[in-house]
Write a protein that holds these residues in place. Sequence first.
Motif, short mmCIF file in Angstrom:
data_model
loop_
_atom_site.label_atom_id
_atom_site.label_comp_id
_atom_site.label_asym_id
_atom_site.label_seq_id
_atom_site.Cartn_x
_atom_site.Cartn_y
_atom_site.Cartn_z
N THR A 115 13.60 -13.64 -10.18
CA THR A 115 14.93 -13.37 -8.94
C THR A 115 14.35 -12.09 -8.52
N GLU A 116 14.88 -11.67 -7.26
CA GLU A 116 14.12 -10.80 -7.00
C GLU A 116 14.87 -9.23 -7.80
N ASP A 117 16.31 -9.16 -8.83
CA ASP A 117 16.29 -7.95 -9.57
C ASP A 117 15.51 -8.16 -10.36
N ARG A 118 14.66 -9.18 -11.36
CA ARG A 118 13.68 -9.40 -11.76
C ARG A 118 12.39 -8.68 -11.46
N ILE A 119 11.59 -8.85 -10.24
CA ILE A 119 10.95 -8.69 -9.72
C ILE A 119 10.97 -7.08 -9.50
N ARG A 120 11.98 -6.89 -8.70
CA ARG A 120 12.33 -4.83 -8.53
C ARG A 120 12.21 -4.48 -9.69
N GLU A 121 12.56 -4.88 -10.80
CA GLU A 121 13.22 -4.05 -12.27
C GLU A 121 11.31 -3.77 -12.35
N ILE A 122 10.65 -5.17 -12.46
CA ILE A 122 9.06 -4.98 -13.09
C ILE A 122 8.16 -3.48 -12.40
N ILE A 123 8.93 -3.58 -10.22
CA ILE A 123 8.00 -3.28 -9.86
C ILE A 123 8.44 -2.08 -9.81
N ASN A 124 9.52 -1.31 -10.50
CA ASN A 124 9.98 -0.42 -10.46
C ASN A 124 8.98 0.63 -11.34
N LEU A 125 9.06 -0.42 -12.82
CA LEU A 125 7.78 0.56 -13.69
C LEU A 125 6.93 1.33 -12.93
N ILE A 126 6.07 0.96 -12.16
CA ILE A 126 4.85 1.66 -11.80
C ILE A 126 5.26 3.33 -11.43
N PRO A 127 4.35 3.51 -12.44
CA PRO A 127 4.39 5.18 -12.10
C PRO A 127 3.93 5.51 -10.75
N ASP A 128 4.27 7.31 -10.69
CA ASP A 128 4.42 7.24 -9.16
C ASP A 128 2.86 7.84 -9.19
N THR A 129 2.49 8.26 -10.15
CA THR A 129 1.09 8.91 -10.82
C THR A 129 -0.19 8.19 -10.37
N TRP A 130 0.48 6.69 -10.17
CA TRP A 130 -0.84 5.39 -9.70
C TRP A 130 -0.23 5.08 -8.45
N LEU A 131 0.74 5.63 -7.80
CA LEU A 131 0.67 5.58 -5.82
C LEU A 131 0.27 6.37 -5.25
N GLU A 132 -0.56 7.48 -5.64
CA GLU A 132 -1.16 8.29 -5.26
C GLU A 132 -2.51 8.46 -4.83
N TRP A 133 -2.41 7.23 -3.52
CA TRP A 133 -3.77 6.59 -3.54
C TRP A 133 -4.48 7.22 -1.47
N GLU A 134 -6.19 7.92 -2.77
CA GLU A 134 -6.97 8.54 -1.34
C GLU A 134 -6.77 8.09 -0.17
N GLY A 135 -6.09 8.51 1.15
CA GLY A 135 -6.91 7.99 2.60
C GLY A 135 -5.22 6.98 2.75
N TYR A 136 -4.51 7.35 1.67
CA TYR A 136 -3.03 6.19 2.35
C TYR A 136 -2.08 7.32 2.37
N ASP A 137 -1.62 7.41 3.55
CA ASP A 137 0.24 7.92 3.62
C ASP A 137 1.59 7.72 3.16
N GLU A 138 1.63 6.30 2.80
CA GLU A 138 2.87 5.84 1.79
C GLU A 138 3.20 6.67 0.99
N SER A 139 4.40 6.93 1.00
CA SER A 139 4.83 7.49 -0.10
C SER A 139 5.15 6.05 -1.15
N ALA A 140 5.89 6.81 -3.26
CA ALA A 140 4.95 6.00 -3.58
C ALA A 140 6.16 4.74 -3.36
N GLN A 141 7.12 5.45 -3.03
CA GLN A 141 8.55 4.43 -3.02
C GLN A 141 8.16 3.23 -1.78
#
Length: 263
Positions: A205-231
């Motif tokens: 379900t969409e809820d399940r998918i969101r639960e899984i994606i929300n597991l990704i730590p913020d520190t894994w979403l600090e990408w060099e050369g990208y302006d997007e926030s972790a969220q």
Amino acid sequence: MSQHELRTVTVTRYITPLREGGSLPALAEADDDFKYVLKFRGAGHGVKALIAELIGGEIARVLGLKVPELVFANLDEAFGRTEGDEEIQDLLQGSQGLNLALHFLSGAITFDPVVTLVDPALASKIVWLDAFITNVDRTFRNTNMLIWNKELWLIDHGAALYFHHSWTNHEKQAKSPFALIKDHVLLPQATQLEEADKEAKTLLTEDRIREIINLIPDTWLEWEGYDESAQELREAYTRFLLTRLAHTENFIKEAQDAGKALI
């Protein structure tokens, strides 16, 4: 613990590198006294491989497939200083903080498609999963499956979700049929893809998918050369998977056609 929380362990001992993996994973021990196959954020594809491993493994679990427990594995800054191998020392130093690890299945043997025939329903579920997450790495050359306690276990989803390496045309890539499914080791047995699709859509379900994606730590979403926030990056992964789920007929037809071509 809720359906989608991961435990966090601290790595206490580096045992040995597992050189069959392209990213030099390692067998390690943690402070809970269990052994793990440790995947490093400092390896080749960096955190994106860990993100793919996390998303792919947890989606497989939701679908009822067997995957070793995934945990966040903390490496403190002192870890690895005494390591003699310079390549490994560099890897450990570059992987401080949160990494990902899979519970080590002691005594497991590599799945051999010549020896073990997989039931069509199970084969179809696995082919569906790999087409859904665009996993290029479950082939005859590298099955990424183990037999443990007479059951089939899935490992190593780090090569999945390859759209995130270029991060362009998410929508187009989400709707793509995934031609590389033709090389899947279980494609010859995957004769129940439509049934697998129905079951997957009730579980994922969409809820399940969101639960899984929300597991990704913020520190894994600090990408060099990208302006997007972790969220914002989490939202892009979620949109990719939801769009793909809404267009499964594209990759199912591709897989069915590839399966017929094998006959």
